[in-house]
Every structure is written in C-alpha cells, then in structure tokens.
Design a protein around this motif. Structure first.
Motif, PDB file in Angstrom:
ATOM      1  N   ALA A  35       0.830  -1.209   0.000  1.00 42.81           N
ATOM      2  CA  ALA A  35       0.000   0.000   0.000  1.00 42.81           C
ATOM      3  C   ALA A  35       0.862   1.255   0.000  1.00 42.81           C
ATOM      4  O   ALA A  35       0.554   2.233  -0.685  1.00 42.81           O
ATOM      5  N   GLU A  36       1.956   1.233   0.747  1.00 39.85           N
ATOM      6  CA  GLU A  36       2.863   2.384   0.783  1.00 39.85           C
ATOM      7  C   GLU A  36       3.483   2.617  -0.591  1.00 39.85           C
ATOM      8  O   GLU A  36       3.554   3.758  -1.056  1.00 39.85           O
ATOM      9  N   VAL A  37       3.905   1.549  -1.241  1.00 42.27           N
ATOM     10  CA  VAL A  37       4.540   1.678  -2.557  1.00 42.27           C
ATOM     11  C   VAL A  37       3.555   2.252  -3.575  1.00 42.27           C
ATOM     12  O   VAL A  37       3.883   3.188  -4.302  1.00 42.27           O
ATOM     13  N   VAL A  38       2.357   1.722  -3.617  1.00 46.33           N
ATOM     14  CA  VAL A  38       1.426   2.191  -4.650  1.00 46.33           C
ATOM     15  C   VAL A  38       0.889   3.586  -4.350  1.00 46.33           C
ATOM     16  O   VAL A  38       0.690   4.371  -5.274  1.00 46.33           O
ATOM     17  N   THR A  39       0.706   3.925  -3.085  1.00 46.84           N
ATOM     18  CA  THR A  39       0.188   5.267  -2.791  1.00 46.84           C
ATOM     19  C   THR A  39       1.262   6.338  -2.855  1.00 46.84           C
ATOM     20  O   THR A  39       0.939   7.533  -2.856  1.00 46.84           O
ATOM     21  N   ALA A  40       2.518   5.946  -2.969  1.00 42.60           N
ATOM     22  CA  ALA A  40       3.590   6.923  -3.190  1.00 42.60           C
ATOM     23  C   ALA A  40       3.560   7.462  -4.620  1.00 42.60           C
ATOM     24  O   ALA A  40       4.195   8.469  -4.917  1.00 42.60           O
ATOM     25  N   THR A  41       2.817   6.805  -5.480  1.00 43.91           N
ATOM     26  CA  THR A  41       2.689   7.219  -6.878  1.00 43.91           C
ATOM     27  C   THR A  41       1.578   8.251  -7.009  1.00 43.91           C
ATOM     28  O   THR A  41       0.428   7.979  -6.620  1.00 43.91           O
ATOM     29  N   ALA A  42       1.909   9.418  -7.513  1.00 45.29           N
ATOM     30  CA  ALA A  42       0.911  10.469  -7.707  1.00 45.29           C
ATOM     31  C   ALA A  42      -0.219   9.950  -8.597  1.00 45.29           C
ATOM     32  O   ALA A  42       0.029   9.278  -9.598  1.00 45.29           O
ATOM     33  N   ALA A  46      -6.801   7.065  -8.246  1.00 43.91           N
ATOM     34  CA  ALA A  46      -7.621   6.647  -9.380  1.00 43.91           C
ATOM     35  C   ALA A  46      -7.652   5.136  -9.537  1.00 43.91           C
ATOM     36  O   ALA A  46      -8.550   4.598 -10.181  1.00 43.91           O
ATOM     37  N   TRP A  47      -6.679   4.426  -8.940  1.00 42.98           N
ATOM     38  CA  TRP A  47      -6.594   2.980  -9.163  1.00 42.98           C
ATOM     39  C   TRP A  47      -6.304   2.155  -7.915  1.00 42.98           C
ATOM     40  O   TRP A  47      -6.267   0.936  -7.983  1.00 42.98           O
ATOM     41  N   PHE A  48      -6.153   2.788  -6.757  1.00 47.66           N
ATOM     42  CA  PHE A  48      -5.961   2.042  -5.511  1.00 47.66           C
ATOM     43  C   PHE A  48      -7.073   2.410  -4.549  1.00 47.66           C
ATOM     44  O   PHE A  48      -7.292   3.585  -4.249  1.00 47.66           O
ATOM     45  N   ASP A  49      -7.784   1.388  -4.049  1.00 48.01           N
ATOM     46  CA  ASP A  49      -8.925   1.618  -3.172  1.00 48.01           C
ATOM     47  C   ASP A  49      -8.531   1.617  -1.697  1.00 48.01           C
ATOM     48  O   ASP A  49      -8.782   2.592  -0.994  1.00 48.01           O
ATOM     49  N   CYS A  50      -7.923   0.533  -1.225  1.00 48.52           N
ATOM     50  CA  CYS A  50      -7.613   0.443   0.203  1.00 48.52           C
ATOM     51  C   CYS A  50      -6.655  -0.709   0.470  1.00 48.52           C
ATOM     52  O   CYS A  50      -6.435  -1.570  -0.380  1.00 48.52           O
ATOM     53  N   GLY A  51      -6.129  -0.695   1.684  1.00 50.29           N
ATOM     54  CA  GLY A  51      -5.258  -1.770   2.130  1.00 50.29           C
ATOM     55  C   GLY A  51      -5.607  -2.184   3.543  1.00 50.29           C
ATOM     56  O   GLY A  51      -5.942  -1.345   4.380  1.00 50.29           O
ATOM     57  N   PHE A  52      -5.554  -3.475   3.791  1.00 46.50           N
ATOM     58  CA  PHE A  52      -5.775  -4.033   5.116  1.00 46.50           C
ATOM     59  C   PHE A  52      -4.449  -4.583   5.618  1.00 46.50           C
ATOM     60  O   PHE A  52      -3.790  -5.338   4.902  1.00 46.50           O
ATOM     61  N   ILE A  53      -4.067  -4.224   6.833  1.00 46.40           N
ATOM     62  CA  ILE A  53      -2.913  -4.843   7.462  1.00 46.40           C
ATOM     63  C   ILE A  53      -3.474  -5.782   8.520  1.00 46.40           C
ATOM     64  O   ILE A  53      -3.987  -5.347   9.545  1.00 46.40           O
ATOM     65  N   THR A  54      -3.409  -7.067   8.224  1.00 41.60           N
ATOM     66  CA  THR A  54      -3.986  -8.086   9.106  1.00 41.60           C
ATOM     67  C   THR A  54      -2.865  -8.988   9.591  1.00 41.60           C
ATOM     68  O   THR A  54      -2.685 -10.100   9.099  1.00 41.60           O
ATOM     69  N   TYR A  55      -2.130  -8.483  10.538  1.00 44.60           N
ATOM     70  CA  TYR A  55      -0.944  -9.179  11.039  1.00 44.60           C
ATOM     71  C   TYR A  55      -1.318 -10.386  11.898  1.00 44.60           C
ATOM     72  O   TYR A  55      -0.721 -11.440  11.786  1.00 44.60           O
ATOM     73  N   SER A  56      -2.310 -10.233  12.743  1.00 36.45           N
ATOM     74  CA  SER A  56      -2.713 -11.350  13.612  1.00 36.45           C
ATOM     75  C   SER A  56      -3.757 -12.225  12.927  1.00 36.45           C
ATOM     76  O   SER A  56      -4.470 -11.787  12.017  1.00 36.45           O
ATOM     77  N   ASN A  57      -3.865 -13.441  13.404  1.00 37.65           N
ATOM     78  CA  ASN A  57      -4.906 -14.333  12.890  1.00 37.65           C
ATOM     79  C   ASN A  57      -6.292 -13.794  13.208  1.00 37.65           C
ATOM     80  O   ASN A  57      -7.212 -13.903  12.391  1.00 37.65           O
ATOM     81  N   ASP A  58      -6.444 -13.194  14.397  1.00 38.93           N
ATOM     82  CA  ASP A  58      -7.739 -12.611  14.759  1.00 38.93           C
ATOM     83  C   ASP A  58      -8.143 -11.523  13.768  1.00 38.93           C
ATOM     84  O   ASP A  58      -9.304 -11.427  13.384  1.00 38.93           O
ATOM     85  N   ALA A  59      -7.180 -10.701  13.351  1.00 38.82           N
ATOM     86  CA  ALA A  59      -7.485  -9.646  12.375  1.00 38.82           C
ATOM     87  C   ALA A  59      -7.850 -10.246  11.023  1.00 38.82           C
ATOM     88  O   ALA A  59      -8.749  -9.738  10.339  1.00 38.82           O
TER      89      ALA A  59
END
Length: 161
Positions: A35-42, A46-59
């Motif tokens: 998500a950081e890499v793609v949102t660094a692009t101006a 227009a083409w990236f909606d969202c990112g989930f960081i689900t580190y734990s199994n519960d998440a």
C-alpha cells in the motif's frame, strides 16, 4: 522510494487504469508495504482503493472473513489463507482486483515446513477464482519483505494482462 519500486508502482497504476480496475491489498508480513509503494505514486487514488494490514490471525478473521478452520488446518502462511485473504479483501472493498501476502519474514518464526523466507500470495479479480503462489526468499527480514512486495506486484502484472 527506490527506483525499482517506483517504476513497478507506476507500471501497475498504468495497467490498472488502462483496464479501468481498482486494486486493494491485504498484507501480513509486509505490514502495508504494498500500500505504501502504490500510494507513493501520484494519482494512485484513481486505481488504488484500500489496504488491510492483518498481522494477527484474529485480524484476518475479523477484518477479512478468513475462517478460523482454514487457519487451524493450514496456518496463516499458506496459499489457502492468502486465497481467503484476497477474496475477503475484494468483498470488503470497492476494488476489482485484490492481492494478499502472508509469510515468515524472520529472523524467528520459521519451522521445518515453513522456514524463514517462506511467503504465500493470493490474487483475485471480481468474478474469477483466486490464484496463489508460494515463494522462498533469502536475506534478512527487510530483504524478504521487499522481495515479497516486488513479487506480488510483478505477478499482478503478469497474471492480469
């Protein structure tokens, strides 16, 4: 951002825009690096909606709908789990294409079956079956995570031409 990641992000953005698709991501071991890499692009809105960081199994279960049975049977680092993560991401976003990453970046946490450097991936497009892959990367924690980000984005371009 380093040149290789910047170029890859630009190429992904151009590809997705040409197709009229939006991307969403679900990340575990990479902690939002895709998500950081793609949102660094101006213009990425227009083409990236969202990112989930689900580190734990519960998440993974609560936010993406991954079945606790899948996690119990196959583990968090498995193609079954990354397929479920990608499907859950697509269902919980406005995206047309989702990718997911879960792995053992190290330096600890590996096992004989899934040593440090093992990373599983999932990709899914609306109306299609999930695609998955497993890689074994060398290097320290940062190197494993970086290689995972690159692989996930390069494979997106290759798989969804």
């Amino acid at each position: 951002m380093e040149a290789q990641l910047e170029t890859l992000s630009r190429l992904v953005g151009e590809h997705l825009q040409a197709k009229g698709w939006r991307l969403a991501s679900a990340e575990s071991c990479t902690g939002g690096w895709v998500a950081e890499v793609v949102t660094a692009t101006a213009g990425s809105s227009a083409w990236f909606d969202c990112g989930f960081i689900t580190y734990s199994n519960d998440a993974k279960c609560a936010l993406l709908g991954v079945s606790p049975m899948t996690l119990a049977r196959y583990g968090a680092v498995s193609e079954q789990t990354t397929a479920a993560m990608a499907r859950g991401t697509l269902e919980r976003s406005e995206a047309d294409l989702a990718l997911s990453i879960s792995g053992v970046a190290g330096p600890t946490g590996g096992s004989p079956e899934k040593p440090v450097g093992t990373v599983c991936f999932g990709w899914v497009r609306t109306g299609e079956a999930a695609q998955t892959a497993t890689c074994h990367f060398d290097g320290d924690r940062e190197a494993v995570r970086r290689q995972a980000v690159i692989f996930a984005l390069e494979e997106l371009l290759r798989r969804y031409r």
